[in-house]
Design an enzyme around this catalytic site. Sequence first.
Site, PDB file in Angstrom:
ATOM      1  N   LEU A 195     -30.881   8.132  -9.650  1.00  0.00           N
ATOM      2  CA  LEU A 195     -31.311   7.310  -8.524  1.00  0.00           C
ATOM      3  C   LEU A 195     -30.350   7.559  -7.368  1.00  0.00           C
ATOM      4  CD1 LEU A 195     -32.224   3.799 -10.020  1.00  0.00           C
ATOM      5  CD2 LEU A 195     -33.798   5.437  -8.983  1.00  0.00           C
ATOM      6  N   ASP A 196     -30.886   7.758  -6.160  1.00  0.00           N
ATOM      7  CA  ASP A 196     -30.055   7.936  -4.984  1.00  0.00           C
ATOM      8  C   ASP A 196     -29.244   6.666  -4.716  1.00  0.00           C
ATOM      9  OD1 ASP A 196     -31.059  10.483  -4.587  1.00  0.00           O
ATOM     10  OD2 ASP A 196     -32.655   9.793  -3.237  1.00  0.00           O
ATOM     11  N   PRO A 197     -28.127   6.785  -3.990  1.00  0.00           N
ATOM     12  CA  PRO A 197     -27.330   5.587  -3.669  1.00  0.00           C
ATOM     13  C   PRO A 197     -28.138   4.490  -2.989  1.00  0.00           C
ATOM     14  CG  PRO A 197     -26.086   7.569  -3.175  1.00  0.00           C
ATOM     15  CD  PRO A 197     -27.464   8.027  -3.557  1.00  0.00           C
ATOM     16  N   LEU A 198     -29.106   4.853  -2.163  1.00  0.00           N
ATOM     17  CA  LEU A 198     -29.952   3.868  -1.486  1.00  0.00           C
ATOM     18  C   LEU A 198     -30.751   3.014  -2.468  1.00  0.00           C
ATOM     19  CD1 LEU A 198     -31.489   2.955   1.241  1.00  0.00           C
ATOM     20  CD2 LEU A 198     -33.105   4.783   0.690  1.00  0.00           C
ATOM     21  N   ALA A 199     -31.087   3.587  -3.616  1.00  0.00           N
ATOM     22  CA  ALA A 199     -32.038   2.977  -4.551  1.00  0.00           C
ATOM     23  C   ALA A 199     -31.379   1.956  -5.469  1.00  0.00           C
ATOM     24  CB  ALA A 199     -32.717   4.056  -5.377  1.00  0.00           C
TER      25      ALA A 199
END
Length: 303
Positions: free
Chosen positions: A38-42
């Site tokens: 998962l990307d940091p944003l997610a």
Amino acid sequence: MFGILNLNKPAGWTSRDVVNRVSRIVGRKVKCGHAGTLDPLATGVLLVCIGKATKLVPYIHEFPKSYDGGFLFGKKSETDDLEGTLESVPIPADLTEETIQNLLPEFLGEIEQVPPVYSAVWVKGERAYDLARRGETVELSARKVNIDRLELSQFDNQSMTLSMTCGTGTYVRSLGRDIARRAGTEAVMSSLTRTSIGPFTLEDSISVDELDQERIQQKLQSPLILFERFPKYTANAEEIQLIRHGREVSIRSQGFSGNAGAGAHGGADAEKVIVIDEQGQLVAITENRKLLLAPQMVFPSPE
């Protein structure tokens, strides 16, 4: 320690950050790894496999994943989300909820999708995002992905939220971007929550902030949850010893449960059979070769 931990990844953390937190708690000698970045944003479901469960990541990737993705209309970036440099573009005056609803069927089923330039796709032996960060031109080919469910759960003339279930390899950023382009504008992903991976749901996940040794032991799930659709074979102590030494064992019909013996034909199409002990603990993944169970992946006895 052996099992799967269903965690709710917080925004701002990388998936590696979460694995490192778990590793510090269980001890550096215990192998840990995540199944599905998962990307940091997610935020949302991030599965951390502990011990020899790390060998089961390919089986986790076979499960569909569900997401809620938020998008801002009239914006574009090189990352297809808020992490990149934003550029404003016009939003058609006639963009309506009905416009988006009418487009969604085009993106259901097997579709072709170009991943974001800033993605983990391999290009000539390097990750695409590494090339992009060096300022190199990155051209990614379209590839086939599967979208099983796609719903518009929120809309106004500035934003939308898409809820979806999709197969592995799908980029939610790309999906929102492409739908916006079909509607005559651009969009960047502003939020992303993974709500499930197969049987692992956000409702059943635990916060990273709650983690300690006791909590991990309580919440560690048996890898058997990955194999509910597979036939099971309950092995006795003698058979388990043979299997753990890499030996084939003959099938006793009374040992089977579930889809018993459906693939007894063997050969290249031989089905997998999950071997468990009399306490219901995972022993091995085997292949049914003409009524012989051949070990493919063997797991340790519980501590």
